[in-house]
Design an enzyme around this catalytic site. Structure first.
Site, PDB file in Angstrom:
ATOM      1  N   GLY A   2       0.836  -1.210   0.000  1.00 53.89           N
ATOM      2  CA  GLY A   2       0.000   0.000   0.000  1.00 53.89           C
ATOM      3  C   GLY A   2       0.864   1.251   0.000  1.00 53.89           C
ATOM      4  O   GLY A   2       2.095   1.184  -0.123  1.00 53.89           O
ATOM      5  N   ASN A  35      -3.039  -8.338   0.076  1.00 55.42           N
ATOM      6  CA  ASN A  35      -4.035  -8.966  -0.801  1.00 55.42           C
ATOM      7  C   ASN A  35      -4.363  -8.066  -2.000  1.00 55.42           C
ATOM      8  O   ASN A  35      -5.258  -8.369  -2.775  1.00 55.42           O
ATOM      9  CB  ASN A  35      -5.327  -9.317  -0.030  1.00 55.42           C
ATOM     10  N   GLY A  43      -3.753  -1.772  -2.373  1.00 53.80           N
ATOM     11  CA  GLY A  43      -2.342  -1.660  -2.739  1.00 53.80           C
ATOM     12  C   GLY A  43      -2.120  -2.241  -4.128  1.00 53.80           C
ATOM     13  O   GLY A  43      -3.048  -2.733  -4.762  1.00 53.80           O
ATOM     14  N   VAL A  99      -4.969 -11.059   5.400  1.00 56.99           N
ATOM     15  CA  VAL A  99      -4.694 -11.190   6.849  1.00 56.99           C
ATOM     16  C   VAL A  99      -5.862 -11.759   7.641  1.00 56.99           C
ATOM     17  O   VAL A  99      -5.699 -12.093   8.817  1.00 56.99           O
ATOM     18  CB  VAL A  99      -4.260  -9.863   7.523  1.00 56.99           C
ATOM     19  N   LYS A 156     -13.498  -7.189   9.501  1.00 54.31           N
ATOM     20  CA  LYS A 156     -12.781  -8.476   9.574  1.00 54.31           C
ATOM     21  C   LYS A 156     -11.277  -8.260   9.417  1.00 54.31           C
ATOM     22  O   LYS A 156     -10.473  -8.896  10.104  1.00 54.31           O
ATOM     23  CB  LYS A 156     -13.264  -9.422   8.464  1.00 54.31           C
ATOM     24  N   THR A 157     -10.901  -7.379   8.501  1.00 51.42           N
ATOM     25  CA  THR A 157      -9.464  -7.132   8.279  1.00 51.42           C
ATOM     26  C   THR A 157      -8.822  -6.583   9.545  1.00 51.42           C
ATOM     27  O   THR A 157      -7.769  -7.047   9.964  1.00 51.42           O
ATOM     28  CB  THR A 157      -9.269  -6.164   7.095  1.00 51.42           C
ATOM     29  N   LYS A 187       2.917 -13.982  19.081  1.00 50.60           N
ATOM     30  CA  LYS A 187       3.018 -14.734  20.334  1.00 50.60           C
ATOM     31  C   LYS A 187       3.826 -16.022  20.114  1.00 50.60           C
ATOM     32  O   LYS A 187       4.730 -16.337  20.877  1.00 50.60           O
ATOM     33  CB  LYS A 187       1.596 -15.069  20.796  1.00 50.60           C
ATOM     34  N   TYR A 233     -14.442   1.205  10.285  1.00 48.45           N
ATOM     35  CA  TYR A 233     -13.002   1.482  10.387  1.00 48.45           C
ATOM     36  C   TYR A 233     -12.636   1.867  11.821  1.00 48.45           C
ATOM     37  O   TYR A 233     -11.753   1.276  12.425  1.00 48.45           O
ATOM     38  CB  TYR A 233     -12.673   2.618   9.417  1.00 48.45           C
TER      39      TYR A 233
HETATM   40  P1  NAD Z   1      -3.482   1.744   1.704  1.00 47.56           P
HETATM   41  O1  NAD Z   1      -4.898   1.428   1.395  1.00 47.56           O
HETATM   42  O2  NAD Z   1      -2.628   2.322   0.639  1.00 47.56           O
HETATM   43  O3  NAD Z   1      -2.734   0.473   2.294  1.00 47.56           O
HETATM   44  C1  NAD Z   1      -3.368  -0.608   2.917  1.00 47.56           C
HETATM   45  C2  NAD Z   1      -2.780  -1.899   2.363  1.00 47.56           C
HETATM   46  O4  NAD Z   1      -3.393  -3.013   3.022  1.00 47.56           O
HETATM   47  C3  NAD Z   1      -3.065  -2.065   0.863  1.00 47.56           C
HETATM   48  O5  NAD Z   1      -1.892  -2.469   0.201  1.00 47.56           O
HETATM   49  C4  NAD Z   1      -4.136  -3.147   0.835  1.00 47.56           C
HETATM   50  O6  NAD Z   1      -4.134  -3.886  -0.370  1.00 47.56           O
HETATM   51  C5  NAD Z   1      -3.765  -3.970   2.048  1.00 47.56           C
HETATM   52  N1  NAD Z   1      -4.899  -4.744   2.584  1.00 47.56           N
HETATM   53  C6  NAD Z   1      -6.159  -4.314   2.816  1.00 47.56           C
HETATM   54  N2  NAD Z   1      -6.904  -5.330   3.309  1.00 47.56           N
HETATM   55  C7  NAD Z   1      -6.072  -6.406   3.413  1.00 47.56           C
HETATM   56  C8  NAD Z   1      -6.252  -7.741   3.833  1.00 47.56           C
HETATM   57  N3  NAD Z   1      -7.438  -8.185   4.286  1.00 47.56           N
HETATM   58  N4  NAD Z   1      -5.192  -8.580   3.777  1.00 47.56           N
HETATM   59  C9  NAD Z   1      -3.980  -8.174   3.316  1.00 47.56           C
HETATM   60  N5  NAD Z   1      -3.765  -6.900   2.889  1.00 47.56           N
HETATM   61  C10 NAD Z   1      -4.798  -6.031   2.944  1.00 47.56           C
HETATM   62  O7  NAD Z   1      -3.518   2.729   2.969  1.00 47.56           O
HETATM   63  P2  NAD Z   1      -2.337   3.436   3.773  1.00 47.56           P
HETATM   64  O8  NAD Z   1      -2.653   4.873   3.794  1.00 47.56           O
HETATM   65  O9  NAD Z   1      -1.023   2.990   3.289  1.00 47.56           O
HETATM   66  O10 NAD Z   1      -2.597   2.876   5.237  1.00 47.56           O
HETATM   67  C11 NAD Z   1      -1.787   1.875   5.815  1.00 47.56           C
HETATM   68  C12 NAD Z   1      -2.190   1.666   7.275  1.00 47.56           C
HETATM   69  O11 NAD Z   1      -2.023   2.880   7.998  1.00 47.56           O
HETATM   70  C13 NAD Z   1      -3.657   1.254   7.457  1.00 47.56           C
HETATM   71  O12 NAD Z   1      -3.732   0.287   8.481  1.00 47.56           O
HETATM   72  C14 NAD Z   1      -4.329   2.523   7.886  1.00 47.56           C
HETATM   73  O13 NAD Z   1      -5.452   2.274   8.676  1.00 47.56           O
HETATM   74  C15 NAD Z   1      -3.228   3.218   8.664  1.00 47.56           C
HETATM   75  N6  NAD Z   1      -3.437   4.673   8.688  1.00 47.56           N
HETATM   76  C16 NAD Z   1      -3.219   5.423   7.575  1.00 47.56           C
HETATM   77  C17 NAD Z   1      -3.467   6.796   7.616  1.00 47.56           C
HETATM   78  C18 NAD Z   1      -3.231   7.699   6.433  1.00 47.56           C
HETATM   79  O14 NAD Z   1      -3.486   8.888   6.530  1.00 47.56           O
HETATM   80  N7  NAD Z   1      -2.750   7.237   5.307  1.00 47.56           N
HETATM   81  C19 NAD Z   1      -3.931   7.386   8.801  1.00 47.56           C
HETATM   82  C20 NAD Z   1      -4.148   6.563   9.903  1.00 47.56           C
HETATM   83  C21 NAD Z   1      -3.883   5.217   9.840  1.00 47.56           C
END
Ligand code: NAD
Ligand code: UDP
Length: 313
Positions: free
Chosen positions: A13, A35, A39, A60, A92-93, A106, A146
């Site tokens: 991602g 997945n 991303g 995941v 679920k994720t 763990k 979320y």
């Molecule tokens: P993104 O959507 O670009 O990245 C998320 C990645 O997780 C993607 O590559 C996606 O394909 C993968 N993914 C989603 N569901 C999945 C699953 N079930 N199994 C395996 N892979 C899965 O978003 P991001 O901005 O890079 O965010 C990354 C993390 O940071 C996330 O957990 C998000 O909640 C957290 N976050 C991001 C921000 C932000 O501003 N970008 C703010 C707060 C928290």
């Protein structure tokens, strides 16, 4: 040199791809699990030639077994448009993903860091938000899949730590932007830059007076790595964000000026439960993470992000 084996879920991602790159540059071995829901392989294609990088297609919500020293758990769609597309899957994720990764940590005695979010504070009535604030989240609203998923994941992390001595680290990430954001994921910075570069109307939701504090991705990655390196007694949660606070109107003006765009501003309804204000209190991060603080201001970060979108769209 102490080469570590590091698992990054959601590594293909936006944030994950920058993290994988940095961890490899520091001489580690990286397993990137994704997945590809939001991303893409293209985010990490430049890493595929590195023999210390492995890309695994996996969800995941299903258990995963591997040996690793550290786990960064980022798998979860992050933009409101994407996480509301299939809300049950988002829950679920967050929840099953956390259970599976904590179970793995763990079993193999790995340190595990959770990418939590400022969304755990909901529409905050305390400003700026310190980690001690419990938040104001609507548990049945359209953002709850979320917000509550991430809140449940925090609870799982804390309880695996208390009950099973898992070495946990929780960070609460505030709005982060930079190259490799998905151009269509609906987040405000990517939307405004793409619209401005195409001279299309800039879509402001509500009156545009709501605020956000935007952090450039390199500052976040530095904070994540410092957090992972803290001693076992530091579990978090710790806010990682840039306290510079802007209204969406100010952001739109900046982006129009910086791109020299002819775009005009248009107003649309504010989405349900859209937080009115958000700004991190980063005193704890400074204290625990060797004086960590963001180094890239909004203009510099926007410049780099605009260059990226100019070359990709
Ligand atoms: P993104 O959507 O670009 O990245 C998320 C990645 O997780 C993607 O590559 C996606 O394909 C993968 N993914 C989603 N569901 C999945 C699953 N079930 N199994 C395996 N892979 C899965 O978003 P991001 O901005 O890079 O965010 C990354 C993390 O940071 C996330 O957990 C998000 O909640 C957290 N976050 C991001 C921000 C932000 O501003 N970008 C703010 C707060 C928290
Ligand atoms: N927003 C906007 N126009 C857009 C996209 C978003 O005005 O085209 C607003 C949105 O309503 C919110 C803020 O920008 O108030 C940040 O939205 P984003 O989806 O980037 O992040 P989040 O709401 O999750 O902080």
């Amino acid at each position: 040199m102490n080469k570590k084996k590091i698992l990054v879920t959601g590594g293909a991602g936006f944030i994950g791809s920058h993290l994988c790159e940095r961890l490899l540059n520091e001489g580690n071995e990286v397993i990137c699990l994704d997945n590809f829901f939001t991303g893409a392989k293209s985010n990490v294609v430049h890493l595929l030639d590195n023999p210390y990088f492995e890309l695994v297609r996996h969800d995941v919500t299903m258990p995963f077994f591997i040996e690793a020293d550290e786990i960064y758990n980022l798998a979860c769609p992050a933009s409101p448009v994407h996480y509301q597309y299939n809300p049950i899957k988002t829950i679920k994720t967050s929840v099953m993903g956390a259970v599976n990764m904590l179970g793995l940590a763990k079993r193999i005695k790995a340190k595990i860091l959770q990418a939590s979010t400022s969304e755990v504070y909901g529409d905050p009535d305390i400003h700026p938000q310190p980690e001690t604030y419990w938040g104001n989240v609507n548990p049945i609203g359209s953002r709850s899949c979320y917000d509550e998923g991430k809140r449940c994941a925090e609870s799982l992390f804390v309880n695996y730590h208390k009950q099973n001595n898992v070495k946990i680290k929780i960070i609460r990430i505030f709005n982060t932007y930079g190259p490799r954001m998905h151009p269509n994921d609906g987040r405000v910075i990517s939307n405004f830059i793409v619209q401005a570069l195409q001279n299309k109307p800039i879509t402001i939701y509500g009156d545009g007076k709501q605020t956000r504090s935007f952090q450039y991705v390199d500052d976040l990655v530095e904070g994540m790595i410092r957090m992972m390196a803290t001693g076992d007694t530091v579990t978090g949660p710790v806010n990682i964000g840039n306290p510079g606070e802007f209204t969406m109107l100010e952001l739109a003006d900046k982006i129009i000026n910086m791109t020299g765009s002819r775009s005009k501003i248009e107003f649309y309804p504010l989405p349900e439960d859209d937080p009115i204000q958000r700004k991190p209190d980063i005193a704890l991060a400074k204290k625990l993470l060797n004086n960590w603080e963001p180094e890239i201001n909004l203009e510099n970060g926007l410049q780099r992000t605009i260059e990226y979108f100019k070359n990709t769209i």
